[in-house]
Scaffold this active site. Structure first.
Site, PDB file in Angstrom:
ATOM      1  N   SER A  37       0.807  -1.224   0.000  1.00  0.00           N
ATOM      2  CA  SER A  37       0.000   0.000   0.000  1.00  0.00           C
ATOM      3  C   SER A  37       0.837   1.270   0.000  1.00  0.00           C
ATOM      4  O   SER A  37       0.333   2.335  -0.370  1.00  0.00           O
ATOM      5  CB  SER A  37      -0.918   0.009   1.230  1.00  0.00           C
ATOM      6  N   ASP A 301      -2.458   7.936   8.510  1.00  0.00           N
ATOM      7  CA  ASP A 301      -3.223   7.070   9.409  1.00  0.00           C
ATOM      8  C   ASP A 301      -2.235   6.366  10.323  1.00  0.00           C
ATOM      9  O   ASP A 301      -1.174   6.908  10.624  1.00  0.00           O
ATOM     10  CB  ASP A 301      -4.092   6.093   8.606  1.00  0.00           C
ATOM     11  N   HIS A 304       0.562   4.730   7.345  1.00  0.00           N
ATOM     12  CA  HIS A 304       0.871   5.262   6.021  1.00  0.00           C
ATOM     13  C   HIS A 304       1.256   6.737   6.083  1.00  0.00           C
ATOM     14  O   HIS A 304       0.646   7.501   6.828  1.00  0.00           O
ATOM     15  CB  HIS A 304      -0.336   5.116   5.080  1.00  0.00           C
TER      16      HIS A 304
END
Length: 633
Positions: A37, A301, A304
């Site tokens: 991600s 978050d 990330h």
């Protein structure tokens, strides 16, 4: 909500660069991404309708996503937006869109990253999410079914964090195994033909909002270090140009001095985040804070980075790729000093010869302008210089004259998008000989010198600010040049016209050096050697304007035989054992040079000379002017 300036800038940078509106070197055919991600370009559908593809980071209050680091980096390298898009998105076939070259998928472990290269790429809902394990789309991996890697592309790999988050790493042994698996992805690409592979070191997971301040912080920081040590050791054994990014060191620098990176001061940048998703939302700059602004925070978050972090990492990678585009010009400015010195000698040889058995001394001063235009793997820049040259000659007889000359040449080169600054002082000495008999003439010079490179300041973008890394080194140079010509007119004619042939050999060595700082962005560079071998043909002419004044000119066309691209071996000073070689400046095959000068006899045996020199090849233009006085005695 009004988008913060940095976020708007990131969108603009990506859009402009993807359309190649920004003029910059682009030596790589494409950027091909594998990972999780941290670099996912939007493989999953965005069920909120905000964007065609959902990413796991960088969403603002309007539902928009800012680009991740490989998208920003690829845009700066001139890679199209289509190529930077997701490879296995469910939305691509539904919308009739082509698949891109970003194979990173949110939730991927190191094994899944390897599988996306060698066997099958799946867009699969990761653990902890509704419908976990559901495969939305699959396709053969990048190298599956005997496919070969593009050797001219740049490959980009991130990964490892999900091995920790999904409980696959619980000990030093499993951390080392995960690091080795990520390195196996680079190995598979190399075996498939890839040459240039950029790999993230795993960020310190203990320094994320998910684990900071918990009992897991210390153990996870230690295991992150074990993972990276295994990764670095394995990468060092791969026969490719592996470019490591020391991400944990870079982020530690950002935390130690947030203002330098445009981040908020007086805030807990590790214990809070922007979105409030699985972490404490920052009360000031969080999405519901008093002044929402993700560019002031490091984390979007719990794990990330925000757009500020993504842009910082993209700039970091680009600064490494761009370094040889500038540093391979260090030998070129030394060659420029050699050429200016040789021009000074040739111009001096146009002064009237002294009587047999006499000496002639001269002093000359001059200035030069150097213009490098950009190439696919070299930056554009401008150089300025000046020199002082002293010398003398002795006439042996009617046919021969010999002499010595020495010069000090100072050059300053400003190059690249952020005006990196490189300085060179050259100390050159020559022995020369001239011959003329009847209509034949010849000259030759042997030159040697010491090169003092100092205040070498490489400057690049790093987030909202710029950073410079500095160093010093030295080198040496030597050259041999000669011409043979024939006068078409008699010696006592008012005008002279002489075709000639020329041969030149020059070699410049620049010693390797490390930049001075101990920061993540500091680089070390290997020795450089640039040899020049040229043959040329030209025409030398002059006319006696008055009894005391003579105008002379020269034009020549030369072919360069040493025109191979100059590559540079380098390393991060924080990872000295992991060398890699990247592309740099390519010398041109042909150049044209010309000069125009005037000599005037002020008094018997005293002459004044002025000259203009010019040379041009495809991406290089050098000009110079000089003024000299000579005295016979």
């Amino acid at each position: 909500m009004r988008q913060p300036p940095l976020l708007r800038s990131a969108f603009c940078i990506l859009a402009l660069a993807c359309s190649q509106a920004i003029a910059a070197p682009s030596p790589y055919s494409s950027l091909i991404v594998f990972g999780d991600s941290l670099s996912d370009a939007g493989q999953f559908p965005d069920l909120t309708g905000g964007t065609p593809g959902m990413r796991f980071t960088n969403r603002d209050a309007n539902g928009n996503f800012a680009p991740v680091s490989p998208m920003i980096l690829g845009g700066r390298l001139g890679v199209s937006g289509t190529e930077l898009g997701p490879s296995t998105s469910l939305g691509n076939p539904a919308l009739g869109l082509p698949d891109g070259n970003n194979w990173a998928v949110g939730g991927y472990t190191t094994q899944q990253i390897l599988d996306s290269i060698t066997t099958t790429s799946e867009t699969v809902i990761p653990p902890g999410q509704p419908f976990a394990g559901l495969v939305l789309r699959d396709r053969p991996g990048y190298l599956a079914n005997g496919m070969r890697a593009d050797p001219n592309a740049l490959y980009y790999i991130t990964g490892g964090g999900n091995d920790f988050l999904q409980g696959l790493v619980t000990s030093p042994a499993t951390a080392a195994a995960a690091g080795a698996r990520l390195a196996a992805s680079a190995q598979a690409l190399q075996q498939g033909g890839a040459r240039y592979i950029m790999v993230w070191l795993l960020p310190d997971l203990g320094q994320t909002p998910n684990f900071n301040g918990t009992p897991q912080q210390g153990p996870l920081s230690q295991l992150s270090s074990v993972f990276n040590q295994s990764l670095v050791n394995q990468l060092g054994q791969i026969d490719a140009q592996i470019i490591p990014l020391n991400i944990p060191m870079l982020l530690n620098e950002a935390l130690a001095d947030p203002a330098q990176f445009g981040l908020a001061t007086g805030q807990n940048l590790v214990g809070t985040c922007y979105s409030g998703d699985s972490c404490v939302e920052n009360p000031v700059y969080g999405i519901n804070g008093t002044t929402p602004d993700p560019t002031k925070l490091l984390f979007n978050d719990s794990v990330h980075p925000t757009i500020a972090g993504q842009l910082l990492i993209a700039d970091y990678g680009y600064s490494i790729l761009a370094a040889p585009w500038e540093l391979t010009l260090l030998p070129e400015i030394a060659h420029a000093s050699l050429r200016a010195h040789q021009d000074e000698l040739r111009n001096q040889w146009q002064a009237p010869w002294q009587a047999t058995g006499q000496w002639q001394a001269f002093v000359a001063t001059g200035a030069q302008d150097l213009d490098f235009e950009g190439q696919r793997s070299a930056s554009s820049g401008d150089g300025r210089g000046y020199n002082l040259t002293l010398g003398g000659s002795y006439r042996l007889d009617d046919a021969w004259r010999v002499g010595l000359a020495g010069g000090v040449y100072r050059q300053k080169l400003e190059i690249g998008q952020y005006d990196s600054d490189y300085k060179l002082d050259s100390y050159l000495a020559s022995a020369f000989v001239q011959f003329r008999q009847q209509r034949w003439w010849a000259d030759a010079a042997l030159t040697a010198g010491y090169l003092d490179y100092h205040d070498l300041e490489r400057t690049f973008a790093l987030g909202v600010n710029e950073r410079s890394e500095k160093g010093d080194t030295d080198g040496d140079a030597w050259a041999l040049s000669g011409r043979l010509g024939y006068n078409l007119a008699a010696e006592d004619s008012r005008w002279q016209l002489a075709p000639f042939i020329s041969a030149d050999y020059a070699r410049v060595k620049v010693k390797g050096y490390n930049e001075d700082s101990d920061r993540a962005t500091a680089l070390g560079f290997d020795h450089q050697k640039r040899t020049s071998r040229r043959l040329g043909a030209g025409l030398l002419g002059s006319v006696q304007v008055t009894q005391a004044t003579r105008l002379f000119a020269e034009v020549a066309r030369e072919h360069e035989f040493e025109d191979e691209r100059q590559d540079l071996t380098m390393h991060l000073t924080s990872l000295p054992g992991n060398d890699f070689t990247l592309t740099g400046y390519t010398p041109n095959s042909n150049l044209t040079r010309a000069s125009l000068g005037l000599t005037h006899e002020l008094a018997p045996g005293v002459s004044l000379r002025g000259n203009y020199n010019w040379r041009k090849s495809d991406e290089l233009k050098q000009q110079g002017v000089s003024l000299a006085v000579s005295l016979d005695f």
